[in-house]
Design an enzyme around this catalytic site. Structure first.
Site, short mmCIF file in Angstrom:
data_model
loop_
_atom_site.label_atom_id
_atom_site.label_comp_id
_atom_site.label_asym_id
_atom_site.label_seq_id
_atom_site.Cartn_x
_atom_site.Cartn_y
_atom_site.Cartn_z
N HIS A 50 0.83 -1.21 0.00
CA HIS A 50 0.00 0.00 0.00
C HIS A 50 0.87 1.26 0.00
O HIS A 50 1.99 1.26 0.49
CB HIS A 50 -0.90 0.02 1.24
N LYS A 252 -10.11 -1.24 4.50
CA LYS A 252 -9.94 -0.75 3.14
C LYS A 252 -11.04 -1.22 2.21
O LYS A 252 -11.18 -0.70 1.11
CB LYS A 252 -8.58 -1.20 2.59
N CYS A 405 -0.57 -26.02 -16.69
CA CYS A 405 -1.29 -24.74 -16.60
C CYS A 405 -0.32 -23.60 -16.38
O CYS A 405 -0.41 -22.56 -17.01
CB CYS A 405 -2.30 -24.76 -15.46
#
Lengths: 482, 421
Positions: A50, A252, A405
């Site tokens: 953040h 948040k 994958c």
């Protein structure tokens, strides 16, 4: 032998403190109750570094968030950790929320967050075409980043080990006795450790650990669960930036977070619960998450959902991080209440613990041999053509594609099993080498991973665990064997 | 090295049949298989019931696979096993296949045409957002089948199964025969998703209960699975309070859908059907990328392997015709789309060139019916109606569009009218 420092917990907090202490000549040990490092909140969070727009400017969270965000650039260079510098938007839908954007813009500036500005919807949509139609303005937070959280913890811990720290897993602390000039820490398996300092970085279990020593506690852990959906990495390009709603009293809010490898995380909701380790999913919780996401973006490819998970935030009644030496028990250091922005703040928390709490009391001599660098064991799929050729020439197992994958080879898996902090479960392999992290979620490769783990660890396939100890996938051999 | 005329990707039932269909001594053909041996998923399907249509006798999966292998063994083609396709590109009319194996590492193979016969994978717990804890002991039924029939391991002793797809039903019986207790099968829909014969032979004959309109509403277990709870669901698939039933089990097998496994072809960006998860094809099984064909479960998931063989043989024949005749697609394409009560159909497009021949549509309905009628329209005009009996979504239906029917212009739609439920 008496340790100088004993760290309880090898999540992002404990691992970061271990590395910080390894910069000095100390005798430090990390104890982990699980069979792998970074197994709880560090593997189940939003993975965001953040910017620091939301913590109260007077809080420790604000200071350590902004510092931590900057330190990740250093970590990227030193530890070779994945860092996706994608930025973020906080979105507003009406005048009231636009007012909040203004408030968080001011707060971000006060907290020292660089490059913040408010963008109108036209500009915002040029940059993120899939923003929800209802979005009116956004707060641009360009210093927001995304990392691969458990790799940061593992890298920090492995670097600490290289620089002299001891790490022991499967060591759940049972009791801590205070003696005149040391603590005696006993684990469930009967091992004992003498140490001058105990650093409690036990995450959601911090209160449980602290109560072994402290009569009065200045905080209580109030675990809050968050549920997530994971979209396949083939959605890459749907979104560049992390999208936040305007925060509310719960935190948040529900986010859309593009991941380093291309996946998108959707979540988390926020529900207080009694249990410290209940990470179950619920239909209601996942529905809340989906509804939240629709306020941020349109055309969300929910059909590319490959997994759900949940994590427990180690929130506390103190609200801010509680990072202090005990008032009653000298040498017992609390690093508690590490919820968001804990991942971001971790390297700054580690510095704070060492420089602000320990160093005023203890003369620490610089470890002249400290090597800050660690290079990642590159996965085959991330290699250049030349590197691929060289890797294959040295080990033909790089030619055996195990997880199709995510394009993970046997060569990758073997190397990631034998890392400094070894993998001894299918999940530990997935954490390090991503085998099984794709659309089929191990349906195709799991049996091969089990065979490789068994061979490399000298076990039988029956003994290979899915994740925790006692979580073996295969239960018995059939009557007729080849 | 001279490029191949055709590369077939996948050596299971579809790839083997495509190879047989495409074979011509003038063509240079390669088949690539990722496993050590040919045969695909049939190898782990050790039960019988295969081949009744195609071979007119009842075979086990490995026997069916062996026949397919024997039919191509003598042919003058290249076959490589233990080799995985990572990526496929197309440049200047030639396909470049990036493949990897332990003999040569990563390398490229070139070809003028490609058949996708790479099968399917199983839908996972995450994709259907099952609630509850996430301990060991929850896995797709096909994975458990592989562990049991190929590797020789049991994954548990007390089993519950979610989803009544055929693999789930087969594994219910298989686990029971191997000594496990199988406590039940839950199916979200009000009807079974498996073949009727499997419901009878795998569940009824072994007294395994089938809970229709039920799903998993909770899962408990810290390290390994300890219990599951199922709930009845209403017409919106919401849990109905008070209908919870709990079972102490160590294993939950999922049979909740199969999805064409075609992600290694992402770079080619061909049109994909949201309904089938596979490519959109014309009546020659050609995708929207010229020279790229698809068949078998990589195209759409079949109920019977016999139909995979039938379809893939045709796809192989069409690929051969494409190469030998150097045939280009015409500009006269029309769409074929499902309408009421039809969930999907193939082919989704028709190339209406001069050589147009009769086309067999494969389709599935969305509902059960004792009797009903299929109506095929071109634009507003009804082309024909065909009566059908005992129609179930789990079983594929076939309709033939004859050349002489197509008197009109415009897209074709197919609908199903339920006469008797």
């Amino acid at each position: 032998m008496t340790y100088d420092f004993l760290i309880i917990g090898s999540g992002i907090t404990g691992a970061s403190i271990a590395r910080e202490l390894s910069k000095y000549n100390t005798n430090t040990i990390v104890l982990e109750k699980e069979n792998d490092a970074a197994n709880h909140a560090t593997t189940a969070n939003s993975a965001i570094i953040h910017s620091g727009y939301d913590p109260d400017p007077n809080s420790l969270k604000a200071k350590l968030n902004v510092e931590g965000n900057k330190l990740y650039d250093t970590l990227e260079e030193e530890l070779d950790i994945p860092l996706f510098k994608n930025g973020a938007f906080m979105v507003a839908h009406d005048k009231e929320e636009e007012g909040l954007l203004e408030r968080y813009l001011q707060r971000a500036i006060t907290n020292g967050v660089p490059g913040v500005e408010i963008l109108d919807q036209k500009k915002a949509r040029e940059l993120e075409p899939n923003l929800a139609d209802s979005v009116t303005k956004v707060l641009n937070l360009p210093s927001t980043k995304v990392t691969y959280p458990w790799e940061v913890a593992l890298a920090s811990l492995e670097n600490a080990i290289k620089n002299g720290v001891t790490f022991e897993k499967n060591k759940a602390v049972k009791s801590i006795e205070k003696h005149v000039d040391y603590y005696l820490v006993t684990t469930e398996d009967g091992s004992t450790y003498q140490t001058r300092y105990v650093i409690n970085a036990a995450g959601a279990f911090a209160e449980k650990i602290a109560k072994m020593v402290e009569k009065k506690l200045p905080y209580h852990i109030r675990p809050r669960k968050g549920e997530y959906l994971v979209l396949d990495r083939r959605v890459k390009g749907f979104l560049q930036r992390t999208l936040y709603p305007t925060p509310d009293e719960k935190g948040k809010g529900i986010l859309l977070v593009p991941q380093y490898h291309g996946n998108i995380l959707i979540g988390p909701n926020s529900e207080t619960q009694g249990s410290l380790d209940d990470v179950s999913n619920s239909k209601g919780g996942l529905n809340v998450v989906k509804e939240g996401a629709l306020k941020l973006a349109k055309n969300i490819p929910f059909h590319q959902n490959i997994r759900t998970f949940a994590g427990v935030r180690a929130s506390s009644t103190h609200k801010d991080f509680y990072i202090k030496e005990s008032l009653d028990n000298e040498g017992f250091i609390h690093v508690a209440g590490i919820d968001s922005p804990g991942l971001t703040a971790a390297p700054a928390i580690a510095k704070y613990v060492v420089e602000t709490i320990i160093q005023p009391k203890e003369k620490l001599n610089v470890n002249e041999e400290f090597n800050p660098y660690r290079r990642v064991i590159k996965l085959y799929d991330d290699m250049t053509a030349q590197e691929k050729e060289q890797a294959f020439n040295e080990d033909s197992r790089y030619g055996n594609l195990v997880c199709k994958c995510e394009r993970i080879t046997e060569g990758d898996i073997v190397r990631h099993i034998h890392r400094e902090v070894k993998s001894d479960s299918v999940k530990a392999v997935k954490k390090r080498a991503r085998a099984g992290a794709g659309i089929c979620q191990g349906g195709y490769c799991e049996y091969q991973v089990i065979k490789i783990l068994a061979r490399e660890l000298g076990k039988t396939p029956l003994e290979v665990n899915y994740f925790s100890n006692h979580s073996n996938i295969l239960k018995s051999e059939t009557k007729v064997k080849k | 090295m001279k490029p191949y005329d055709l590369v077939i990707i996948g050596g299971g039932a579809a790839g083997l049949a495509a190879l047989k269909g495409a074979y011509d001594e003038k063509l240079k053909i390669l088949l690539i298989e990722r496993d050590k041996t040919l045969g695909g998923i049939l190898k782990q399907c050790i039960h019988n019931g295969f081949g009744l249509h195609h071979y007119k006798e009842e075979l086990t999966g490995p026997e069916y696979a062996e026949r397919g292998v024997n039919e191509v063994l003598g042919l003058n083609v290249d076959i490589i096993t233990d080799t995985t396709v990572i990526d496929v590109l197309k440049e200047n009319g030639t396909f470049e296949l990036k493949v990897i194996n332990t003999k040569k590492g990563e390398h490229s193979i070139h070809s003028t045409s490609v058949i996708i016969s790479s099968g399917c994978y199983e839908r996972t717990r995450g994709a259907i957002q099952l609630p509850g804890d996430r301990p060991a002991g929850i896995m797709p039924a096909g994975s458990a089948q592989r562990y049991l029939n190929m590797e020789g391991y049991m994954v548990g002793k007390k089993v519950f199964i979610l989803g009544s797809g055929d693999i789930g039903l087969i594994m219910a019986r298989r686990m029971k025969l191997e000594g496990a207790e199988v406590l039940g099968v839950a199916e979200l829909m009000p009807h079974s998703n498996g073949l009727t014969r499997n419901i009878v032979q795998c569940l009824h004959d072994f007294d395994i209960p089938l809970f229709l309109s039920h799903t998993i509403s909770d899962i408990k277990g810290k390290d390994v699975l300890e219990s599951i709870t199922i709930s009845e669901v209403d017409e919106n698939f919401e849990y109905i309070d008070g209908t919870e039933k709990s079972f102490d089990v160590d294993t939950l097998l999922l049979s909740v859908g199969l999805i064409p496994d075609i992600n290694m072809f992402d770079s080619l960006k061909f049109d994909v059907s949201k309904k089938t998860g596979g490519a959109i094809v014309d009546q020659t099984y050609q995708t929207s990328v010229e020279g790229l064909f698809a068949c078998g479960n990589a195209l759409h998931v079949h109920d019977l392997v016999d139909f995979v063989t039938e379809e893939s043989t045709k796809a192989g024949e069409q690929a051969k015709a494409y190469i030998l005749n150097n045939k280009k697609r015409s500009n006269n394409m029309i769409s074929v789309t499902p309408s009421s009560n039809v969930s999907y159909l193939l082919p989704q497009t028709l190339d209406m060139d001069d050589e147009f021949e009769d086309v067999i549509l494969s389709l599935r309905t969305t509902t059960n019916a004792m009797s009903g009628k299929f109506h095929i329209y071109q634009g507003e005009n009804l082309l024909f109606t065909k009566k059908a009996k005992f129609v179930v979504p789990a079983e594929m239906e076939k309709l033939t569009i004859k050349k002489e029917m197509l008197k009109y212009k415009g897209p074709i739609t197919v609908q199903f009218e339920v006469v008797n439920v």
